[in-house]
Design a protein around this motif. Structure first.
Motif, PDB file in Angstrom:
ATOM      1  N   ILE A 181       1.462   5.983   5.865  1.00 28.98           N
ATOM      2  CA  ILE A 181       0.972   5.269   4.687  1.00 28.98           C
ATOM      3  C   ILE A 181      -0.260   4.430   5.023  1.00 28.98           C
ATOM      4  N   ILE A 182      -0.176   3.727   6.142  1.00 31.97           N
ATOM      5  CA  ILE A 182      -1.306   2.887   6.544  1.00 31.97           C
ATOM      6  C   ILE A 182      -2.544   3.748   6.758  1.00 31.97           C
ATOM      7  N   ASP A 183      -2.349   4.881   7.442  1.00 29.10           N
ATOM      8  CA  ASP A 183      -3.475   5.754   7.704  1.00 29.10           C
ATOM      9  C   ASP A 183      -4.052   6.300   6.395  1.00 29.10           C
ATOM     10  N   VAL A 220       0.818  -1.217   0.000  1.00 25.44           N
ATOM     11  CA  VAL A 220       0.000   0.000   0.000  1.00 25.44           C
ATOM     12  C   VAL A 220       0.847   1.260   0.000  1.00 25.44           C
ATOM     13  N   GLY A 221       2.149   1.131   0.207  1.00 31.55           N
ATOM     14  CA  GLY A 221       3.002   2.309   0.135  1.00 31.55           C
ATOM     15  C   GLY A 221       4.269   2.171   0.963  1.00 31.55           C
ATOM     16  N   LEU A 222       5.075   3.218   0.896  1.00 40.17           N
ATOM     17  CA  LEU A 222       6.362   3.238   1.602  1.00 40.17           C
ATOM     18  C   LEU A 222       6.476   4.535   2.379  1.00 40.17           C
ATOM     19  N   TYR A 245       5.728   8.453   1.284  1.00 41.40           N
ATOM     20  CA  TYR A 245       5.593   9.593   2.192  1.00 41.40           C
ATOM     21  C   TYR A 245       6.883   9.762   2.990  1.00 41.40           C
ATOM     22  N   ILE A 246       7.397  10.984   2.984  1.00 43.84           N
ATOM     23  CA  ILE A 246       8.640  11.268   3.702  1.00 43.84           C
ATOM     24  C   ILE A 246       8.302  12.096   4.937  1.00 43.84           C
ATOM     25  N   SER A 247       8.840  11.720   6.089  1.00 43.00           N
ATOM     26  CA  SER A 247       8.574  12.509   7.294  1.00 43.00           C
ATOM     27  C   SER A 247       9.847  12.614   8.106  1.00 43.00           C
ATOM     28  N   ASN A 248       9.848  13.528   9.060  1.00 44.87           N
ATOM     29  CA  ASN A 248      11.007  13.521   9.944  1.00 44.87           C
ATOM     30  C   ASN A 248      10.752  12.552  11.094  1.00 44.87           C
ATOM     31  N   GLU A 249      11.799  12.208  11.811  1.00 44.75           N
ATOM     32  CA  GLU A 249      11.661  11.100  12.758  1.00 44.75           C
ATOM     33  C   GLU A 249      10.743  11.425  13.937  1.00 44.75           C
ATOM     34  N   ALA A 250      10.719  12.692  14.340  1.00 49.40           N
ATOM     35  CA  ALA A 250       9.849  13.039  15.469  1.00 49.40           C
ATOM     36  C   ALA A 250       8.379  12.912  15.069  1.00 49.40           C
TER      37      ALA A 250
END
Lengths: 385, 385
Positions: A375-377, A141-143, A183-188
């Motif tokens: 991604i899941i959301d 479904v995504g990464l 989807y790219i996010s920062n770790e926090a």
DNA sequence: TAACTTTGTTCATCCAATAGACAAACAAAT
DNA sequence: ATTTGTTTGTCTATTGGATGAACAAAGTTA
């Protein structure tokens, strides 16, 4: 934006799916009570969700004097999400089912911080993960990828200080090579979302997640959403100044919170104190466990600084819950009391109502799970057309 | 919560009303384009809104080659809201129409900070305002009260430091005496909402309003809503610590932002410097205008402290807009450059994209208008049953 | 086996949005 | 003044959801 019947239907269907997702196993009757829809409507929408393969019928409830109700379960193997945690000297990737459970994972050390080398390893890692995704109706479904640095809303890494990367469009790079959502996010933010989605915090409407590792970042959940700011740079509170003209920070300024409350600061102080090179957090914990008074005192001080910054966040946010995560939680037993004491003596009585400070229980996998949880959301939110 | 047709209809009707409210004067055609509903639907809902007396037809547009379109206007005199600003030595009240324009107002000095005396004056003020509300279909739509202190979500004043009030249920007190809706807020939140609703900031999704008077508070707008926190105590960033073990603050702790960046701090420093008692902000501004170098320098320093705190807020919020309001704006020309310079030299380049720092143009009436704006917004949001 | 309870389905009804036909109002060209 | 074309606004039949009520199915209890 305007409403029409299709949107209304989708909303109701979504409500039902969200409820089943959060409760894991429910009867149609519970849905009727919880959501407020009528029997016939729930029956129709549930039938559709079963056809969509997002939920499955699974066993029957006990009887309460009449016909036993058919139970419904969220279909956690309808699809799988990939999550990657880019660390400063490691890469961790995992395949998660839709409940956030690890199906396959892989950790590898990366001996350099060169972007090229990392990218090569990342591509290999993604291939490896893809090979280990079980067959399922929706497949991959995504990464989600979590980066230790600032990421804008277009998935561009603006700056990753400890990796010395700047202005790299990692989402574009990956999109050219894979055709699932990325989807790219920062770790926090990843950590915050993992806590929100998978640690029974769905009822918590505002939550702060403190990622304390080498640096310090804050993931902010407000009104059941991650709060990113205009460009995506929210939560850089590690560089909020808590001591004007204080300690030099890696960012070039003086007195940042991070310069006092982080693994970097802790090790810097310990190195000076113990006059030893190449100390690690793990070594310091061992020393503290062996009863080394100065090291224990050092942890206490770090706890004080963490607590002071948390106090500042409480003043600003009046949050419901604060969760401390990332590497620092290994030192929980040496810093927790000091953190709580500091918060207690620096807030006013009424600010101490209805809030809690706790340590993350997700441990190492939290960041990769968080990356995947976006991604899941997304998948859970929009599986219909 | 579940959806049904009535809710859907209400949503669409609301969208139309909000659009007309924000644009003041529009044609049906613009609504169709903006909202995305079809001709017939818009026609029906507009007819209802006219019957509800919330909008009126007002003139015709120029022709664009065919039939001229009938213009619609928000009916700002459908009802009136009362707004009261409780100051430390004054009471200001006003009657506002639904566009936020003052219809009647009254300022009075209160010689004491005794709660009893204030309450008596407040009741008299409300009576006076009520007598001056023009006749209208909805009459008085409610009363908003802004308090210089912390207010919880139930309208209880938890603490108003400069008035020395604690734990007083002002909403309950007023509800027992008047039967229109009553909303209690703190002054920073009131200012923030006034800016959001009435200063063309409806497109700004996240905005910070700094109320710098005797003390310092922050009003936070996130995702088009005021952010209150769990209990209502958000925005107490004036008591975030920017200098550990620094100056004594009125709250008893050391190094709070407010102890450096507020009218109180400014006057405290000036008193020490000029060795004079009973200085006022206005006097200092006069001195600065006369070219008093030391005073000018003092304003610059205050600007530096304000800027430093704003930098901290930018790190945390990555906001779209920061608006500075309350009494400090009188000193705008002596502090503005210093504030902007400080922010510029303390943020990273990418944090300076897409944001602006500006001074409020609402002046003295901002707080009362803000208090009333909560009521006006509530009325606009729920006028149907 | 009968009476009762709870769960789940079927079907006619209701209601808001909408497409499309139509009427009204206006400008510009003839 | 008349005609043509365009835009605005209204009227009506249709569509697609939720829903209430009747009914069927699956239990329990006496």
């Amino acid at each position: 934006m305007s409403w029409n019947q299709q949107i209304g239907k989708k909303f109701n269907k979504q409500q039902i799916l969200n409820y089943i997702f959060s409760k894991r196993i429910v009867s149609r009757g519970e849905i009727i009570e919880e959501i407020g829809l009528k029997k016939a409507t729930v029956a129709n929408l549930v039938t559709e969700l079963i056809e969509d393969q997002l939920i499955v019928e699974d066993g029957k409830d006990f009887s309460t004097g009449g016909r036993r109700s058919q139970l419904l379960r969220f279909n956690e193997t309808a699809g799988f999400a990939l999550g990657i945690d880019i660390g400063v000297n490691y890469l961790y990737g995992a395949v998660f089912n839709l409940k956030g459970e690890i199906v396959f994972d892989n950790l590898q050390l990366v001996p350099t911080i060169q972007l090229d080398a990392y990218l090569k390893s990342i591509l290999n890692l993604i291939e490896l993960l893809m090979e280990n995704v079980p067959p399922s109706p929706f497949s991959i479904v995504g990464l989600g990828v979590a980066v230790p640095g600032s990421v804008n809303k277009d998935g561009v890494i603006i700056i990753a200080p400890n990796l010395r990367w700047e202005d790299f469009d990692i989402r574009g790079y990956l999109r050219n090579r894979f055709d699932f959502p990325i989807y790219i996010s920062n770790e926090a933010n990843a950590g915050a979302y993992a806590e929100y989605i998978f640690e029974n915090n769905k009822e918590t409407s505002n939550l702060l997640y403190l990622s304390i590792g080498i640096g310090l970042g804050v993931g902010i959940i407000i009104d059941h959403n991650i709060y990113l700011g205009v460009n995506g740079y929210s939560g850089e509170s590690g560089h909020a100044i808590i001591h004007m003209n204080g300690r030099k920070c890696t960012c070039g300024r003086n007195g940042c919170w991070e310069a006092y409350a982080s693994e970097y600061a802790l090790i810097h102080d310990a190195t000076y104190m113990l006059k030893e090179r190449e100390l690690s957090l793990e070594q310091l914990i061992t020393l503290a466990e062996e009863g080394h008074e100065d090291v224990i005192q050092l942890f206490k001080e770090t706890g004080y600084y963490i607590g002071l910054g948390i106090t500042n966040l409480i003043q600003t946010f009046n949050p419901e819950k604060i969760i401390i995560g990332n590497r620092i939680i290994k030192a929980q037993k040496f810093i927790e009391q000091s953190i709580l004491d500091t918060i207690n003596s620096n807030t006013m009585h009424f600010q101490r109502d209805n809030y809690s400070v706790q340590f993350s229980t997700l441990k190492d996998r939290a960041i990769a799970l968080g990356a995947a949880s976006f991604i899941i959301d997304q998948f859970i939110q929009l599986p219909f057309d």
